[in-house]
Design a protein around this motif. Structure first.
Motif, mmCIF file in Angstrom:
data_model
loop_
_atom_site.group_PDB
_atom_site.id
_atom_site.type_symbol
_atom_site.label_atom_id
_atom_site.label_comp_id
_atom_site.label_asym_id
_atom_site.label_seq_id
_atom_site.Cartn_x
_atom_site.Cartn_y
_atom_site.Cartn_z
ATOM 1 N N LYS A 111 0.851 -1.181 0.000
ATOM 2 C CA LYS A 111 0.000 0.000 0.000
ATOM 3 C C LYS A 111 0.887 1.230 0.000
ATOM 4 O O LYS A 111 2.059 1.162 0.352
ATOM 5 C CB LYS A 111 -0.902 0.009 1.242
ATOM 6 C CG LYS A 111 -1.915 -1.113 1.253
ATOM 7 C CD LYS A 111 -2.832 -1.007 2.457
ATOM 8 C CE LYS A 111 -3.953 -2.023 2.369
ATOM 9 N NZ LYS A 111 -4.919 -1.833 3.475
ATOM 10 N N GLY A 113 0.530 5.905 0.046
ATOM 11 C CA GLY A 113 -0.218 7.141 -0.078
ATOM 12 C C GLY A 113 0.704 8.204 -0.640
ATOM 13 O O GLY A 113 1.913 8.177 -0.405
ATOM 14 N N PRO A 135 -8.662 5.219 2.199
ATOM 15 C CA PRO A 135 -7.566 5.528 3.133
ATOM 16 C C PRO A 135 -7.428 4.427 4.185
ATOM 17 O O PRO A 135 -8.426 3.881 4.665
ATOM 18 C CB PRO A 135 -8.010 6.843 3.772
ATOM 19 C CG PRO A 135 -8.892 7.470 2.749
ATOM 20 C CD PRO A 135 -9.618 6.320 2.095
ATOM 21 N N TRP A 145 -4.529 7.294 -2.203
ATOM 22 C CA TRP A 145 -4.179 6.027 -1.561
ATOM 23 C C TRP A 145 -4.220 4.922 -2.609
ATOM 24 O O TRP A 145 -5.156 4.847 -3.400
ATOM 25 C CB TRP A 145 -5.178 5.720 -0.450
ATOM 26 C CG TRP A 145 -5.244 6.776 0.613
ATOM 27 C CD1 TRP A 145 -6.023 7.900 0.587
ATOM 28 C CD2 TRP A 145 -4.516 6.821 1.820
ATOM 29 N NE1 TRP A 145 -5.808 8.629 1.735
ATOM 30 C CE2 TRP A 145 -4.892 7.998 2.515
ATOM 31 C CE3 TRP A 145 -3.574 5.982 2.413
ATOM 32 C CZ2 TRP A 145 -4.370 8.349 3.745
ATOM 33 C CZ3 TRP A 145 -3.047 6.330 3.652
ATOM 34 C CH2 TRP A 145 -3.446 7.499 4.305
#
Length: 157
Positions: A111, A113, A135, A145
């Motif tokens: 992941k 951001g 998020p 995100w």
């Protein structure tokens, strides 16, 4: 040019991460605080890794990190390429190396951001197969995100 795992407490790592933070202080309208950098202890195996790309003389040209945030899930952090080295595919190469290291750490999902002003980063992540997600944390300075399922080494041809 060489990309290798680097001690996050080393002078080379500190120079790269400082350059990363310096650039974000200029590019982010709200500024950037060094306190928003991931703690060095999170960027060493088995929980993470910091990669640094160096030129012939050991000059840091790029960096990026992966840290474990949940079982089998990692987070990509501090991806940066020196302005003089941009446009040559180094960011994409570094991203591939980070993904490979993530799989060796047992991670199956990455992941990340990123900030809205980092349009080149958004473009890179999308083109590398990262999809928008809800998020997942309270990381400051994040407007977009993303997540990607990683191919395990055993699954690779």
């Amino acid at each position: 040019m060489e990309i290798r795992a680097t001690d996050p407490e080393s002078d080379l790592a500190r120079r790269c991460l400082s350059a990363f933070a310096d650039e974000l202080r200029v590019r982010f309208p709200e500024g950037f605080d060094d306190g928003d950098l991931v703690a060095a202890r999170e960027l060493v195996p088995p929980g993470g890794v910091l990669l640094v790309a160096t030129a012939d003389r050991g000059t840091g040209l790029a960096c990026g990190a992966v840290r474990t945030i949940a079982p089998a899930t990692g987070e990509l952090r501090h991806m940066w390429v020196h302005p003089d080295a941009r446009g040559q595919g180094l960011g994409r190469r570094l991203l591939g190396e980070l993904e490979a290291h993530a799989t060796t750490l047992g991670l199956t999902t990455l992941k990340l951001g990123t900030h809205a002003v980092l349009t080149e980063a958004v473009q890179l992540y999308r083109s590398a197969g990262y999809a928008g997600v809800e998020p997942y944390g309270d990381t400051p300075h994040v407007h977009h995100w993303f997540a990607k399922q990683l191919t395990q080494a055993a699954d690779a041809p």
